[in-house]
Design a protein around this motif. Structure first.
Motif, PDB file in Angstrom:
ATOM      1  N   GLN A 347      83.660   6.163 -18.405  1.00 15.91           N
ATOM      2  CA  GLN A 347      82.636   5.373 -17.727  1.00 15.91           C
ATOM      3  C   GLN A 347      81.542   5.091 -18.735  1.00 15.91           C
ATOM      4  N   VAL A 348      81.821   4.164 -19.634  1.00 16.23           N
ATOM      5  CA  VAL A 348      80.917   3.899 -20.747  1.00 16.23           C
ATOM      6  C   VAL A 348      79.708   3.111 -20.248  1.00 16.23           C
ATOM      7  N   PRO A 349      78.482   3.583 -20.580  1.00 13.74           N
ATOM      8  CA  PRO A 349      77.305   2.854 -20.107  1.00 13.74           C
ATOM      9  C   PRO A 349      77.140   1.497 -20.798  1.00 13.74           C
ATOM     10  N   THR A 350      76.934   0.467 -20.015  1.00 19.06           N
ATOM     11  CA  THR A 350      76.609  -0.846 -20.583  1.00 19.06           C
ATOM     12  C   THR A 350      75.497  -1.455 -19.735  1.00 19.06           C
ATOM     13  N   LEU A 351      74.747  -2.373 -20.324  1.00 17.63           N
ATOM     14  CA  LEU A 351      73.676  -2.998 -19.563  1.00 17.63           C
ATOM     15  C   LEU A 351      74.256  -3.822 -18.426  1.00 17.63           C
TER      16      LEU A 351
END
Ligand code: DAH
Length: 356
Positions: A347-351
């Motif tokens: 669950q990679v954080p992205t804007l």
């Protein structure tokens, strides 16, 4: 013994053989040099030509049938042995992964990625430096000369002296990355440097190893107004709130002039921190306009180049954002803690997709 009886006897042994070694023994006993059939072949020499023709033909037929039976039985036994072996070595690749066996992403790694995402969106690159530093990058070049009191405050871990008297050290802050970046590039400079830092300090709120993030922006016209805007945008994006108030308090750092500590507003609701609400203040970072001596040490001309820097505790903003009460738990590798505060892998954080 008649040939018929001999044949029945041998074929019975062939059927009874239960492995390859047994079938080989039967073959030797029948067709080997001193085998029963071979012995009979030898007796043909003492027969009359007519007798010999008849007996010889019968023996050859017997030999063929026995050879055939031996071959068939041997192949069957080999096949059975292979089946047993394949069954024994079988691996079921369709077994599901046990859910409790999967790991989680540490909150520090998560927040590290989040910060990189936010600053990346603002046009900042990620810079790195070594954990083992020298005096020049960690202190001198940052306008902290040998007798400066700031050196005591840093509780530095030193390595043993080298023959020339110099001592390497574990970097006490990420600020040396400012110097390394300046020396390796030309303005404009726009970087952040997240990384491990070390100080000989340990209590409720300090661990000997902790994480900081450095920011540096340099060009010909950069001012504190840029810093205020960038930090405000960062806080809103990082804490995922619509608005946040910021307070810039005059402070002192050797490597900046003027220097400021930055606070953000918060409220405490039912034991929870609400960033961007209420009228209480929380310090989150130190910052200022980069000192001319530092710009010079970085190989740039302070009459042409100007800008700001900041330094922020990565662990601290992780605690604030995710309501984690104790800093020391970050580094204790307690699996129960990791399962509670950790994040799902992949669950990679992205804007675009959401930071947390
Ligand atoms: N290096 C400082 C420390 O570790 C933090 C800091 C303060 C960094 C001000 C900066 C700055 O770049 O401008 O305490």
């Amino acid at each position: 013994m008649s040939l018929e009886t001999l044949e029945q006897d041998i074929l019975a042994q062939v059927s009874a053989a239960s492995d390859e070694a047994a079938i080989e023994a039967v073959r030797v006993a029948a067709l080997g040099k001193k085998g029963a059939i071979s012995e009979r072949m030898k007796s043909l020499g003492s027969m009359s030509p007519d007798e010999r023709r008849e007996a010889g033909a019968a023996l050859n037929l017997l030999k063929d049938r026995v050879s055939e039976a031996l071959g068939v039985r041997k192949a069957a036994l080999q096949e059975a042995a292979l089946e047993v072996r394949l069954a024994g070595e079988k691996i079921d690749v369709t077994l599901p992964v046990r859910p409790q066996g999967t790991g989680t992403v540490h909150p520090v790694s998560q927040v590290w990625e989040e910060v990189v995402q936010v600053f990346g969106d603002l046009g900042f690159a990620v810079a790195e430096g070594p954990h083992i530093e020298d005096d020049f990058h960690n202190f001198d070049a940052l306008n902290i000369p040998p007798e400066h009191p700031a050196r005591q405050e840093h509780d530095t871990f030193f390595f043993n002296e080298k023959p020339d008297g110099a001592r390497m050290l574990l970097r006490t802050h990420t600020s040396p990355v400012q110097i390394r970046t300046m020396l390796a590039s030309k303005p404009p400079v726009r970087i952040i440097a997240p990384g491990r830092t070390f100080r000989c300090d340990s209590d409720m709120t300090h661990t000997p190893m902790f994480n900081q993030i450095e920011g540096l922006m340099l060009d010909e016209t950069t001012t504190l107004a840029n810093l205020k805007w960038v930090l405000t945008e960062f806080c809103k994006a990082f804490f995922e709130v619509d608005d946040v108030k910021m307070r810039f308090r005059a402070s002192h750092f050797p490597f900046t002039e003027p220097s400021m500590e930055v606070d953000i507003n918060y409220a405490r609701e039912g034991g929870q921190l609400k960033i961007g609400q209420g009228d209480k203040w929380l310090e989150i970072l130190g910052s200022g306009m980069v000192h001319p001596n530092v710009i010079r040490a970085g190989g740039m001309d302070p009459d042409k180049v100007q800008g700001w820097a900041f330094g922020m505790g990565l662990d601290r903003i992780a605690m604030l954002k995710y309501g984690i009460p104790d800093l020391r738990a970050f580094f204790e590798a307690d699996l129960r803690w990791l399962r509670h505060y950790g994040f799902r892998a992949l669950q990679v954080p992205t804007l675009a997709g959401g930071l947390s």
